[in-house]
Design a protein around this motif. Structure first.
Motif, mmCIF file in Angstrom:
data_model
loop_
_atom_site.group_PDB
_atom_site.id
_atom_site.type_symbol
_atom_site.label_atom_id
_atom_site.label_comp_id
_atom_site.label_asym_id
_atom_site.label_seq_id
_atom_site.Cartn_x
_atom_site.Cartn_y
_atom_site.Cartn_z
ATOM 1 N N VAL A 1 -42.416 16.562 -5.794
ATOM 2 C CA VAL A 1 -42.744 17.104 -7.117
ATOM 3 C C VAL A 1 -42.131 18.486 -7.280
ATOM 4 O O VAL A 1 -41.491 18.785 -8.302
ATOM 5 C CB VAL A 1 -44.273 17.144 -7.335
ATOM 6 C CG1 VAL A 1 -44.631 17.905 -8.603
ATOM 7 C CG2 VAL A 1 -44.851 15.730 -7.365
ATOM 8 N N GLN A 2 -42.287 19.333 -6.297
ATOM 9 C CA GLN A 2 -41.728 20.683 -6.380
ATOM 10 C C GLN A 2 -40.204 20.650 -6.470
ATOM 11 O O GLN A 2 -39.610 21.369 -7.278
ATOM 12 C CB GLN A 2 -42.177 21.500 -5.170
ATOM 13 C CG GLN A 2 -43.665 21.790 -5.168
ATOM 14 C CD GLN A 2 -44.146 22.322 -3.832
ATOM 15 O OE1 GLN A 2 -43.711 21.877 -2.770
ATOM 16 N NE2 GLN A 2 -45.056 23.268 -3.882
ATOM 17 N N ALA A 3 -39.581 19.820 -5.653
ATOM 18 C CA ALA A 3 -38.121 19.712 -5.667
ATOM 19 C C ALA A 3 -37.627 19.195 -7.022
ATOM 20 O O ALA A 3 -36.626 19.686 -7.557
ATOM 21 C CB ALA A 3 -37.644 18.801 -4.535
ATOM 22 N N ALA A 4 -38.337 18.224 -7.575
ATOM 23 C CA ALA A 4 -37.923 17.668 -8.870
ATOM 24 C C ALA A 4 -38.062 18.698 -9.984
ATOM 25 O O ALA A 4 -37.192 18.780 -10.862
ATOM 26 C CB ALA A 4 -38.746 16.420 -9.184
ATOM 27 N N LEU A 5 -39.128 19.485 -9.967
ATOM 28 C CA LEU A 5 -39.272 20.529 -10.982
ATOM 29 C C LEU A 5 -38.123 21.529 -10.885
ATOM 30 O O LEU A 5 -37.574 21.959 -11.899
ATOM 31 C CB LEU A 5 -40.620 21.241 -10.843
ATOM 32 C CG LEU A 5 -41.814 20.484 -11.414
ATOM 33 C CD1 LEU A 5 -43.115 21.083 -10.921
ATOM 34 C CD2 LEU A 5 -41.776 20.474 -12.935
ATOM 35 N N ARG A 6 -37.732 21.870 -9.665
ATOM 36 C CA ARG A 6 -36.595 22.773 -9.472
ATOM 37 C C ARG A 6 -35.306 22.123 -9.977
ATOM 38 O O ARG A 6 -34.559 22.716 -10.754
ATOM 39 C CB ARG A 6 -36.466 23.126 -7.989
ATOM 40 C CG ARG A 6 -35.269 24.017 -7.673
ATOM 41 C CD ARG A 6 -34.888 23.989 -6.218
ATOM 42 N NE ARG A 6 -34.545 22.623 -5.817
ATOM 43 C CZ ARG A 6 -34.629 22.180 -4.570
ATOM 44 N NH1 ARG A 6 -35.051 22.961 -3.602
ATOM 45 N NH2 ARG A 6 -34.302 20.934 -4.282
ATOM 46 N N ASP A 7 -35.057 20.906 -9.555
ATOM 47 C CA ASP A 7 -33.799 20.232 -9.874
ATOM 48 C C ASP A 7 -33.647 19.898 -11.351
ATOM 49 O O ASP A 7 -32.537 19.870 -11.874
ATOM 50 C CB ASP A 7 -33.649 18.954 -9.044
ATOM 51 C CG ASP A 7 -33.553 19.229 -7.552
ATOM 52 O OD1 ASP A 7 -33.296 20.398 -7.156
ATOM 53 O OD2 ASP A 7 -33.755 18.279 -6.771
ATOM 54 N N CYS A 8 -34.752 19.635 -12.022
ATOM 55 C CA CYS A 8 -34.709 19.236 -13.439
ATOM 56 C C CYS A 8 -35.000 20.396 -14.388
ATOM 57 O O CYS A 8 -35.215 20.176 -15.582
ATOM 58 C CB CYS A 8 -35.702 18.103 -13.688
ATOM 59 S SG CYS A 8 -35.281 16.582 -12.819
ATOM 60 N N HIS A 9 -35.021 21.593 -13.861
ATOM 61 C CA HIS A 9 -35.284 22.787 -14.667
ATOM 62 C C HIS A 9 -36.612 22.652 -15.415
ATOM 63 O O HIS A 9 -36.703 22.977 -16.597
ATOM 64 C CB HIS A 9 -34.125 23.068 -15.631
ATOM 65 C CG HIS A 9 -32.814 23.135 -14.946
ATOM 66 N ND1 HIS A 9 -32.447 24.190 -14.141
ATOM 67 C CD2 HIS A 9 -31.787 22.245 -14.883
ATOM 68 C CE1 HIS A 9 -31.255 23.958 -13.630
ATOM 69 N NE2 HIS A 9 -30.828 22.786 -14.063
ATOM 70 N N GLY A 10 -37.627 22.181 -14.681
ATOM 71 C CA GLY A 10 -38.946 22.000 -15.270
ATOM 72 C C GLY A 10 -39.811 23.232 -15.143
ATOM 73 O O GLY A 10 -41.030 23.154 -15.269
ATOM 74 N N LEU A 11 -39.195 24.367 -14.862
ATOM 75 C CA LEU A 11 -39.944 25.617 -14.774
ATOM 76 C C LEU A 11 -39.048 26.753 -15.229
ATOM 77 O O LEU A 11 -37.836 26.674 -15.122
ATOM 78 C CB LEU A 11 -40.431 25.872 -13.339
ATOM 79 C CG LEU A 11 -39.376 25.789 -12.237
ATOM 80 C CD1 LEU A 11 -38.872 27.168 -11.861
ATOM 81 C CD2 LEU A 11 -39.970 25.094 -11.037
#
Length: 161
Positions: A85-95
């Motif tokens: 989840v954390q990696a995906a938020l980073r990779d998808c610019h979800g933050l």
């Protein structure tokens, strides 16, 4: 009270009016649990209590007696590696600013445990209690899909591993 926080048994004497959020931040030093509205509306303070996502600003610490609490600090792997989840938020610019991110990480983790292949509508409903003022949400929705895919590919039903 006796509580297990991120796998660590903890005992404390607490005032009956102390919120779980304040206990985690002030007494345990787990400042990843953010306080935004302190009314349960923004979701920044979301933690897992016995696997269920709860707003820690609305729960008294004494109500956590005998439970297992997982904060955003407990979501990352033991070696410090990011969870899917954390990696995906980073990779998808979800933050962006990051203030809402801990609550989203915890909420998405709970969502994917309950529904490992959510639709866009199910994601929106599952995260409707979390507010973000920076991202516009599309990156977050994309991140949920990416994290779900990563969890499926890993063969583990747990989005934390």
């Amino acid at each position: 009270m006796k509580v297990t926080i991120n796998g660590v048994p903890t005992e404390a004497v607490v005032e009956p009016r102390l919120t779980l959020a304040d206990f985690l931040r002030e007494r345990c030093g787990l400042t990843g649990t953010h306080l935004g509205c302190e009314h349960g509306a923004c979701g920044a303070c979301t933690v897992l209590v016995d696997g269920q996502a709860v707003r820690s600003c609305l729960m008294f610490a004494v109500q956590a007696d005998g439970t297992e609490v997982t904060t955003v600090e407990g979501i990352a792997g033991e070696d410090g590696e990011l969870s899917p989840v954390q990696a995906a938020l980073r990779d998808c610019h979800g933050l962006q600013c990051g203030f809402c991110t801990p609550g989203f990480v915890v909420s998405i983790t709970a969502l994917l445990r309950d529904n490992p292949q959510p639709s866009d509508q199910e994601i929106r409903e599952g995260l409707s209690g979390n507010f973000c003022r920076c991202t516009g949400y599309q990156g977050i929705i994309n991140a949920v899909h990416r994290a779900a895919e990563a969890v499926r590919e890993s063969g583990s039903p747990d989005p934390v591993s």
